[in-house]
Each structure stands twice: as C-alpha cells, then as structure tokens.
Design a protein around this motif. Structure first.
Motif, PDB file in Angstrom:
ATOM      1  N   SER A 290       0.815  -1.211   0.000  1.00  7.48           N
ATOM      2  CA  SER A 290       0.000   0.000   0.000  1.00  7.48           C
ATOM      3  C   SER A 290       0.852   1.265   0.000  1.00  7.48           C
ATOM      4  O   SER A 290       0.609   2.180  -0.785  1.00  7.48           O
ATOM      5  N   VAL A 291       1.874   1.325   0.854  1.00  7.43           N
ATOM      6  CA  VAL A 291       2.729   2.519   0.884  1.00  7.43           C
ATOM      7  C   VAL A 291       3.667   2.516  -0.332  1.00  7.43           C
ATOM      8  O   VAL A 291       3.771   3.514  -1.065  1.00  7.43           O
ATOM      9  N   GLY A 292       4.310   1.384  -0.556  1.00  7.38           N
ATOM     10  CA  GLY A 292       5.328   1.292  -1.606  1.00  7.38           C
ATOM     11  C   GLY A 292       4.808   1.616  -2.994  1.00  7.38           C
ATOM     12  O   GLY A 292       5.482   2.288  -3.784  1.00  7.38           O
ATOM     13  N   SER A 293       3.586   1.161  -3.303  1.00  7.10           N
ATOM     14  CA  SER A 293       3.059   1.399  -4.662  1.00  7.10           C
ATOM     15  C   SER A 293       2.851   2.890  -4.907  1.00  7.10           C
ATOM     16  O   SER A 293       2.952   3.355  -6.043  1.00  7.10           O
ATOM     17  N   ILE A 294       2.588   3.632  -3.840  1.00  9.70           N
ATOM     18  CA  ILE A 294       2.402   5.087  -3.992  1.00  9.70           C
ATOM     19  C   ILE A 294       3.759   5.788  -4.019  1.00  9.70           C
ATOM     20  O   ILE A 294       3.977   6.707  -4.816  1.00  9.70           O
ATOM     21  N   VAL A 295       4.693   5.326  -3.200  1.00  4.46           N
ATOM     22  CA  VAL A 295       6.043   5.936  -3.177  1.00  4.46           C
ATOM     23  C   VAL A 295       6.656   5.920  -4.585  1.00  4.46           C
ATOM     24  O   VAL A 295       7.149   6.934  -5.086  1.00  4.46           O
ATOM     25  N   GLY A 296       6.621   4.742  -5.214  1.00  5.22           N
ATOM     26  CA  GLY A 296       7.258   4.611  -6.534  1.00  5.22           C
ATOM     27  C   GLY A 296       6.622   5.517  -7.574  1.00  5.22           C
ATOM     28  O   GLY A 296       7.317   6.070  -8.438  1.00  5.22           O
ATOM     29  N   GLN A 297       5.317   5.690  -7.471  1.00  3.77           N
ATOM     30  CA  GLN A 297       4.631   6.550  -8.454  1.00  3.77           C
ATOM     31  C   GLN A 297       4.937   8.032  -8.187  1.00  3.77           C
ATOM     32  O   GLN A 297       5.108   8.805  -9.129  1.00  3.77           O
ATOM     33  N   ILE A 298       5.022   8.414  -6.911  1.00  8.83           N
ATOM     34  CA  ILE A 298       5.357   9.824  -6.619  1.00  8.83           C
ATOM     35  C   ILE A 298       6.786  10.117  -7.090  1.00  8.83           C
ATOM     36  O   ILE A 298       7.073  11.189  -7.626  1.00  8.83           O
ATOM     37  N   ALA A 299       7.668   9.143  -6.930  1.00 10.22           N
ATOM     38  CA  ALA A 299       9.055   9.340  -7.393  1.00 10.22           C
ATOM     39  C   ALA A 299       9.065   9.643  -8.888  1.00 10.22           C
ATOM     40  O   ALA A 299       9.771  10.549  -9.349  1.00 10.22           O
ATOM     41  N   ARG A 300       8.252   8.931  -9.658  1.00  6.15           N
ATOM     42  CA  ARG A 300       8.152   9.174 -11.107  1.00  6.15           C
ATOM     43  C   ARG A 300       7.583  10.572 -11.384  1.00  6.15           C
ATOM     44  O   ARG A 300       8.069  11.301 -12.240  1.00  6.15           O
ATOM     45  N   ILE A 301       6.545  10.920 -10.640  1.00  5.25           N
ATOM     46  CA  ILE A 301       5.919  12.246 -10.810  1.00  5.25           C
ATOM     47  C   ILE A 301       6.955  13.343 -10.576  1.00  5.25           C
ATOM     48  O   ILE A 301       6.949  14.374 -11.243  1.00  5.25           O
ATOM     49  N   LYS A 302       7.876  13.109  -9.649  1.00  4.14           N
ATOM     50  CA  LYS A 302       8.913  14.102  -9.330  1.00  4.14           C
ATOM     51  C   LYS A 302      10.125  14.003 -10.258  1.00  4.14           C
ATOM     52  O   LYS A 302      11.168  14.608 -10.014  1.00  4.14           O
ATOM     53  N   GLY A 303      10.013  13.195 -11.299  1.00  9.25           N
ATOM     54  CA  GLY A 303      11.084  13.159 -12.313  1.00  9.25           C
ATOM     55  C   GLY A 303      12.246  12.257 -11.956  1.00  9.25           C
ATOM     56  O   GLY A 303      13.348  12.399 -12.508  1.00  9.25           O
ATOM     57  N   CYS A 304      12.020  11.320 -11.038  1.00 13.65           N
ATOM     58  CA  CYS A 304      13.111  10.408 -10.642  1.00 13.65           C
ATOM     59  C   CYS A 304      12.984   9.090 -11.388  1.00 13.65           C
ATOM     60  O   CYS A 304      11.932   8.751 -11.913  1.00 13.65           O
ATOM     61  N   ARG A 305      14.084   8.337 -11.388  1.00 15.07           N
ATOM     62  CA  ARG A 305      14.036   6.955 -11.856  1.00 15.07           C
ATOM     63  C   ARG A 305      13.551   6.126 -10.664  1.00 15.07           C
ATOM     64  O   ARG A 305      14.117   6.218  -9.568  1.00 15.07           O
TER      65      ARG A 305
ATOM     66  N   ASP B 186       5.283 -11.815 -11.050  1.00 15.10           N
ATOM     67  CA  ASP B 186       4.031 -11.159 -11.448  1.00 15.10           C
ATOM     68  C   ASP B 186       3.924  -9.773 -10.834  1.00 15.10           C
ATOM     69  O   ASP B 186       3.544  -8.810 -11.498  1.00 15.10           O
ATOM     70  N   LYS B 187       4.245  -9.681  -9.561  1.00 10.41           N
ATOM     71  CA  LYS B 187       4.177  -8.377  -8.889  1.00 10.41           C
ATOM     72  C   LYS B 187       5.139  -7.402  -9.556  1.00 10.41           C
ATOM     73  O   LYS B 187       4.833  -6.232  -9.752  1.00 10.41           O
ATOM     74  N   CYS B 188       6.330  -7.900  -9.894  1.00  9.49           N
ATOM     75  CA  CYS B 188       7.338  -7.026 -10.503  1.00  9.49           C
ATOM     76  C   CYS B 188       6.881  -6.562 -11.884  1.00  9.49           C
ATOM     77  O   CYS B 188       7.029  -5.379 -12.232  1.00  9.49           O
ATOM     78  N   ALA B 189       6.297  -7.478 -12.646  1.00 11.75           N
ATOM     79  CA  ALA B 189       5.813  -7.108 -13.979  1.00 11.75           C
ATOM     80  C   ALA B 189       4.699  -6.067 -13.863  1.00 11.75           C
ATOM     81  O   ALA B 189       4.622  -5.110 -14.641  1.00 11.75           O
ATOM     82  N   TRP B 190       3.852  -6.235 -12.855  1.00  6.02           N
ATOM     83  CA  TRP B 190       2.746  -5.294 -12.621  1.00  6.02           C
ATOM     84  C   TRP B 190       3.280  -3.890 -12.272  1.00  6.02           C
ATOM     85  O   TRP B 190       2.751  -2.878 -12.748  1.00  6.02           O
ATOM     86  N   LEU B 191       4.345  -3.844 -11.487  1.00  5.54           N
ATOM     87  CA  LEU B 191       4.904  -2.536 -11.099  1.00  5.54           C
ATOM     88  C   LEU B 191       5.356  -1.747 -12.323  1.00  5.54           C
ATOM     89  O   LEU B 191       5.123  -0.545 -12.424  1.00  5.54           O
ATOM     90  N   THR B 192       6.004  -2.432 -13.245  1.00  9.52           N
ATOM     91  CA  THR B 192       6.516  -1.711 -14.422  1.00  9.52           C
ATOM     92  C   THR B 192       5.417  -1.485 -15.473  1.00  9.52           C
ATOM     93  O   THR B 192       5.296  -0.390 -16.010  1.00  9.52           O
ATOM     94  N   SER B 193       4.576  -2.497 -15.705  1.00  7.75           N
ATOM     95  CA  SER B 193       3.601  -2.342 -16.802  1.00  7.75           C
ATOM     96  C   SER B 193       2.402  -1.491 -16.390  1.00  7.75           C
ATOM     97  O   SER B 193       1.908  -0.692 -17.171  1.00  7.75           O
ATOM     98  N   GLU B 194       1.939  -1.626 -15.145  1.00  2.53           N
ATOM     99  CA  GLU B 194       0.729  -0.899 -14.733  1.00  2.53           C
ATOM    100  C   GLU B 194       1.020   0.393 -13.978  1.00  2.53           C
ATOM    101  O   GLU B 194       0.336   1.381 -14.166  1.00  2.53           O
ATOM    102  N   LEU B 195       2.012   0.361 -13.105  1.00  6.32           N
ATOM    103  CA  LEU B 195       2.243   1.541 -12.254  1.00  6.32           C
ATOM    104  C   LEU B 195       3.351   2.445 -12.774  1.00  6.32           C
ATOM    105  O   LEU B 195       3.595   3.506 -12.203  1.00  6.32           O
ATOM    106  N   GLY B 196       4.019   2.038 -13.830  1.00  5.64           N
ATOM    107  CA  GLY B 196       5.004   2.933 -14.457  1.00  5.64           C
ATOM    108  C   GLY B 196       6.367   2.985 -13.790  1.00  5.64           C
ATOM    109  O   GLY B 196       7.161   3.892 -14.064  1.00  5.64           O
TER     110      GLY B 196
END
Ligand SMILES: NC(=O)c1ccc[n+]([C@@H]2O[C@H](COP(=O)([O-])OP(=O)(O)OC[C@H]3O[C@@H](n4cnc5c(N)ncnc54)[C@H](OP(=O)(O)O)[C@@H]3O)[C@@H](O)[C@H]2O)c1
Length: 333
Positions: free
Chosen positions: A157-172, A181-191
């Motif tokens: 719950s926390v981690g999925s939002i952290v990674g997306q905010i990092a992207r919003i802020k222009g980070c890798r 499956d979880k890893c594929a979901w992180l890259t394909s669905e959550l960016g």
C-alpha cells in the motif's frame, strides 16, 4: 450481522513465532453505549497493516496489543450516536476502532473525514498509506529530479504510492517486491522504471542492474537483508527514509543488524532517518491537495484489495504478511 450484537475479533494469544489463525477468536458482546466525550461508531472498513503484527511485539509509537483484548486496528467508521461536541450521527471518522462491528471511541482520538466516494480512498491514497508515502518520500527522502529512488515492499500500500510519486517528481523509480508477477505489474501498470524480485535470490546483483548509477534515495519498508543490499549501493550524500521493517515483524527479529551501519553511513555521508506519519498530521492538507490532483489527472493509480467480512480479518492479515496483497488491503465489515 445480528441486531444488537457487536461481533469482535480477539487476539487470544501473542504469537511467539509466525502469526496464525489460532491466535484469534471471534466473540460477541452487546453494542456499547458512548460515555461523555465519546461517539458510538459503526465500523465500515478496517485497515490491514503490516504494523498490526509489529504491535504484538510490545509498545512502539503506540501501546502494545495485549492478549484477550479486541485486536487493535485503524478503521473508517460512521458515527451512530455521539456524546461529544463536534461529532453527529452520519459523520465519517478515522480512528483505532479495532476489529469489530461497533466501537465507542473518545472524540479526541478520532479524525473527522470528508464524505468522498469511493470511501475506501480514505484508507488508501488519502489515508495513512498515501500520507506516509508522500511525507516519507518528499520530506525525509528529499528526491531531486533525475535521481534514482528505490522502494521496498513496492507492490504494497505505501510502496506502490512511493514509486509513483518518485516518477511524478522526475526520478528513476525502482521497486523491490516478491515474485515475477508483482514485478511485472509494477513496471507495466504503475510505471516503475524497473522492478527487482527479491524472492529470486540474487537481490544485490539484480539491484545493481536496475540501478547502474547507484541509489540516491532508498525508502525502506522492510529492513534486514534488503536494507543491507541497498546500503551498499547508495551514492554519496544519499538519503534512507526508514518507514518500517516488515522483514522483522512476523517472528523473532534477526540477531544481527545489516552490515554497513554505521560504516557506510559515515563514508558515503548518508542521512538515515526514521519517521512516523502522525508527526505530519498538521500538514495533511498539503499532501491531500497534491494526491487528489495526481489521482484526478491519472498520474497516480490507486490499487486497493478489499476483502468482505469481519470474520476474514485474521486470514487477511496473515495473507498480507505473506505477500498476498497488491496495494492497500482492507476489510469491508
Ligand atoms: N512510519 C510510518 O509512519 C508508517 C506508516 C504506515 C506504514 N508504515 C510501514 O510501512 C511499511 C509498508 O506498510 P504497508 O502497509 O504498505 O504494507 P503492505 O505493503 O500493504 O504489506 C506488506 C507487504 O510487505 C511485503 N513483505 C512481507 N514480508 C516481507 C519480507 N520479509 N521482506 C520483504 N517484503 C516483505 C509483502 O509483499 P511481497 O510480496 O513484496 O513480499 C507484503 O505484501 C511497513 O513496514 C509498515 O510498518 C510505516
């Protein structure tokens, strides 16, 4: 649910090892009456958190949960009746309702919430999970555009939002999670830019491949071996936001700490800082403004895992600790 009855789930024994269904029991009590300064609440959603398990070890930022009491836990609830100024029937609140249908809680321990749909967002993106991700990453991790941010328990719950905010802020943005499956979901669905499957064994090597320029910010949800692998790959002047230590919750904590503390912290001039989201509550609206705008514009995807039925709460927590969930797990009571 039976009329006039309050179903409750009790923690009957504090686990010495792994948490199991035998540590809980369903019980029934009369619906309580609120005393002066309290409200009677009908619990609508119970938050399931890795921290529920950590509270069984002893007092932390809150009192320990004790055997033979209603299991503690945050919940979103509706006020049924009130003997407290400022709270009226129909109001929606957040508080430690515990695992039960009804609770009486002093008003000073409740936060009044806006009525939004879906109500579940009050526990996920606009609740503790979203606020923890927001303040932990931005205030403690202090990422700058172009930097590399790594987060563990990244599909939670926390981690999925952290990674997306990092992207919003222009980070890798790189997530560490259990399973392909979880890893594929992180890259394909959550960016996320990359994801590392820690259950695959070679975390250090996989992390090196995913973050070839090193790590600038590590958002640590798990501690243990993953913290050790990240510490070794931090860049000079990097920041580690210590949010939690899931790897230590369900069983006895490991006898040895991660190697590199304090040696690597000194040589790399790292800042390693713990935080508790409650300390940021005065700045809550600042976070909500950003989170709401990111959700509205589709930059932030909300992932929820809602399970029906109070009776399923123990099984749902045990499953969360084993990595069953994606995003915010909760019980619809
Ligand atoms: N500091 C604060 O104020 C604050 C506030 C809220 C939460 N927290 C902390 O934030 C962290 C994340 O909480 P959450 O609610 O977002 O939990 P969560 O991600 O919803 O659930 C836990 C996840 O952790 C992973 N996990 C379980 N055991 C693990 C292990 N041994 N090693 C690595 N990963 C493991 C599992 O996913 P996998 O399949 O990936 O293993 C599981 O899905 C927790 O440490 C919690 O205590 C802190």
């Amino acid at each position: 649910m039976k009329d006039g009855v309050n179903r409750q789930i009790l923690l009957v024994e504090k686990p010495a090892g792994k948490l199991g269904p035998q540590h809980f029991r369903m019980s029934e009590a009369p619906i309580p009456e609120p005393r002066d300064g309290e409200a009677l609440l009908r619990v609508r959603y119970i938050s399931l958190d890795a921290a529920n398990r950590a509270w069984m070890h002893g007092a932390t930022y809150r009192a320990a949960v004790e055997a033979n009491t209603v299991m503690a836990g945050g919940g979103v609830a509706e006020v049924v009746s009130s003997k407290a100024a400022g709270l009226a029937p129909g109001d929606i609140v957040f508080g430690d309702t515990g695992w039960q249908d009804y609770a009486t809680v002093p008003a000073r321990h409740l936060s009044k919430l806006p009525k939004i749909e879906p109500m579940t967002y009050l526990l996920s993106v606009y609740g503790i999970a979203g606020l923890t991700a927001y303040f932990g990453l931005l205030d403690v991790g202090k990422p700058k555009a172009g930097e590399t941010v790594v987060v563990s328990a990244a599909a939670g719950s926390v981690g999925s939002i952290v990674g997306q905010i990092a992207r919003i802020k222009g980070c890798r943005s790189i997530g560490i999670a259990g399973g392909k499956d979880k890893c594929a979901w992180l890259t394909s669905e959550l960016g996320f830019d990359a994801a590392v499957d820690y259950k695959d064994g070679a975390v250090f090597k996989a992390l090196k491949a995913a973050a070839p320029d090193g790590i600038d910010v590590y958002f640590d949800n798990v501690g243990g071996d993953i913290l050790e692998a990240c510490l070794a790959q931090m860049n000079n002047h990097g920041r580690i936001a210590c949010c939690g230590a899931i790897s230590q919750y369900d069983g006895a904590p490991s006898a040895t700490g991660p190697r590199g503390v304090p040696g690597l912290i000194v040589v790399k001039r790292l800042v390693m800082q713990g935080f508790i989201v409650m300390d940021y509550m005065e700045r809550r609206n600042e976070a909500l403004r950003d989170l709401q705008s990111w959700v509205a514009t589709g930059k932030l995807k909300v992932q929820e895992d809602v399970i029906e039925g109070l009776e399923n709460t123990p099984k749902a927590l045990i499953g969360l600790l084993a990595g069953e969930n994606r995003g915010k797990r909760m019980i619809k009571v």
